[in-house]
Design a protein around this motif. Structure first.
Motif, PDB file in Angstrom:
ATOM      1  N   TYR A  55       0.816  -1.222   0.000  1.00 45.56           N
ATOM      2  CA  TYR A  55       0.000   0.000   0.000  1.00 45.56           C
ATOM      3  C   TYR A  55       0.846   1.267   0.000  1.00 45.56           C
ATOM      4  CZ  TYR A  55      -2.904   3.752   1.858  1.00 45.56           C
ATOM      5  OH  TYR A  55      -3.521   4.962   2.050  1.00 45.56           O
ATOM      6  N   PHE A  56       1.826   1.342   0.879  1.00 45.56           N
ATOM      7  CA  PHE A  56       2.632   2.566   1.010  1.00 45.56           C
ATOM      8  C   PHE A  56       3.520   2.776  -0.218  1.00 45.56           C
ATOM      9  CE2 PHE A  56       1.692   1.220   5.382  1.00 45.56           C
ATOM     10  CZ  PHE A  56       0.985   2.345   5.798  1.00 45.56           C
ATOM     11  N   ALA A  57       4.099   1.701  -0.721  1.00 44.57           N
ATOM     12  CA  ALA A  57       4.910   1.804  -1.939  1.00 44.57           C
ATOM     13  C   ALA A  57       4.041   2.254  -3.107  1.00 44.57           C
ATOM     14  CB  ALA A  57       5.576   0.465  -2.251  1.00 44.57           C
ATOM     15  N   TYR A  58       2.818   1.748  -3.169  1.00 46.74           N
ATOM     16  CA  TYR A  58       1.894   2.131  -4.239  1.00 46.74           C
ATOM     17  C   TYR A  58       1.567   3.618  -4.163  1.00 46.74           C
ATOM     18  CZ  TYR A  58      -2.305   2.462  -7.082  1.00 46.74           C
ATOM     19  OH  TYR A  58      -3.226   2.854  -8.024  1.00 46.74           O
ATOM     20  N   GLN A  59       1.241   4.101  -2.962  1.00 46.87           N
ATOM     21  CA  GLN A  59       0.887   5.518  -2.797  1.00 46.87           C
ATOM     22  C   GLN A  59       2.061   6.423  -3.194  1.00 46.87           C
ATOM     23  OE1 GLN A  59      -2.104   6.498  -2.374  1.00 46.87           O
ATOM     24  NE2 GLN A  59      -2.991   4.561  -1.786  1.00 46.87           N
ATOM     25  N   ASP A  60       3.257   6.063  -2.733  1.00 49.78           N
ATOM     26  CA  ASP A  60       4.448   6.847  -3.090  1.00 49.78           C
ATOM     27  C   ASP A  60       4.680   6.810  -4.600  1.00 49.78           C
ATOM     28  OD1 ASP A  60       4.866   7.455  -0.442  1.00 49.78           O
ATOM     29  OD2 ASP A  60       6.463   5.966  -0.153  1.00 49.78           O
ATOM     30  N   SER A  61       4.508   5.652  -5.184  1.00 45.24           N
ATOM     31  CA  SER A  61       4.754   5.467  -6.608  1.00 45.24           C
ATOM     32  C   SER A  61       3.783   6.282  -7.455  1.00 45.24           C
ATOM     33  CB  SER A  61       4.644   3.981  -6.968  1.00 45.24           C
ATOM     34  OG  SER A  61       4.819   3.815  -8.351  1.00 45.24           O
ATOM     35  N   ILE A  62       2.508   6.216  -7.149  1.00 52.59           N
ATOM     36  CA  ILE A  62       1.509   6.959  -7.925  1.00 52.59           C
ATOM     37  C   ILE A  62       1.763   8.456  -7.825  1.00 52.59           C
ATOM     38  CG2 ILE A  62      -0.942   7.621  -7.908  1.00 52.59           C
ATOM     39  CD1 ILE A  62      -0.386   5.105  -9.508  1.00 52.59           C
ATOM     40  N   SER A  63       2.101   8.919  -6.643  1.00 53.61           N
ATOM     41  CA  SER A  63       2.420  10.356  -6.473  1.00 53.61           C
ATOM     42  C   SER A  63       3.609  10.741  -7.345  1.00 53.61           C
ATOM     43  CB  SER A  63       2.741  10.673  -5.011  1.00 53.61           C
ATOM     44  OG  SER A  63       1.609  10.469  -4.212  1.00 53.61           O
ATOM     45  N   TYR A  64       4.646   9.924  -7.295  1.00 55.28           N
ATOM     46  CA  TYR A  64       5.852  10.198  -8.080  1.00 55.28           C
ATOM     47  C   TYR A  64       5.557  10.179  -9.580  1.00 55.28           C
ATOM     48  CZ  TYR A  64      10.516   9.769 -10.038  1.00 55.28           C
ATOM     49  OH  TYR A  64      11.660   9.980 -10.789  1.00 55.28           O
TER      50      TYR A  64
END
Length: 197
Positions: A55-64
């Motif tokens: 979840y956290f990697a996904y959120q960071d990734s989408i933002s980036y």
């Protein structure tokens, strides 16, 4: 059974991605491979709901990815947000895909195809569980643009069996419908026994 064992082994061999940079490549690769816009909620369900990206990697990734113009957010005519891959994202998918193991790439693309197939099935077939005094009806409707192709009720002695029956139908609704037609077209009158005994 063998396919089920392979899926279990695949899950153990590919724990969820925790690194946002790896998630960046995977998301770009997925959008490149399926080559169509993906609703925001659908991408989340595929990546996080399938336990492929944390979840956290996904959120960071989408933002980036959105901030660095690799993935763009658009709206369709129904005001639903969806993701599209930009030229930067296409380059990322093509040039960096080998930095992520093929097992992860295949698992994510496979999860997406299964997810979209399930959504399509759910839009074409509706299943309802109707409680009775003793047991349940599994009400199955195969939908067409204007009319129902099939509208039938099947009896099950309890909710567990009714649910199982509904799940089995949803695995391949077209196959279920086809088998019903095959049975109807090949059905024949019972022969009479005319022997003298």
């Amino acid at each position: 059974m063998q396919e089920e064992n392979m899926m279990k082994m695949s899950k153990m061999a590919t724990p969820p991605i925790m690194d946002p940079h790896t998630a960046n490549i995977l998301i770009c690769y997925l959008l490149y491979k399926i080559d169509k816009p993906v609703q925001v909620s659908h991408l989340y369900d595929i990546a996080v709901g399938s336990n492929i990206i944390n979840y956290f990697a996904y959120q960071d990734s989408i933002s980036y990815l959105t901030e660095h113009n690799s993935v763009a957010v658009r709206q369709n005519e129904k005001a639903v947000d969806y993701y599209v891959l930009t030229e930067n994202g296409i380059r990322t998918a093509k040039e960096l895909r080998n930095y992520v193991g093929k097992a992860y790439r295949d698992k994510l693309v496979s999860a997406a195809f299964h997810y979209f197939a399930r959504i399509k099935r759910e839009s074409e077939v509706k299943i309802e569980y109707i409680p009775l005094k003793k047991g349940y009806y599994v009400h199955v409707r195969c939908l067409d643009i204007e009319d129902d192709l099939l509208d039938m009720k099947l009896y099950a002695p309890d909710y567990t069996q009714a649910k199982y029956l509904g799940e089995q139908i949803m695995l391949n609704p077209a196959g279920f419908y086809g088998k019903i037609l095959d049975a109807a077209f090949s059905n024949q009158e019972e022969p009479y026994d005319l022997s003298d005994i």
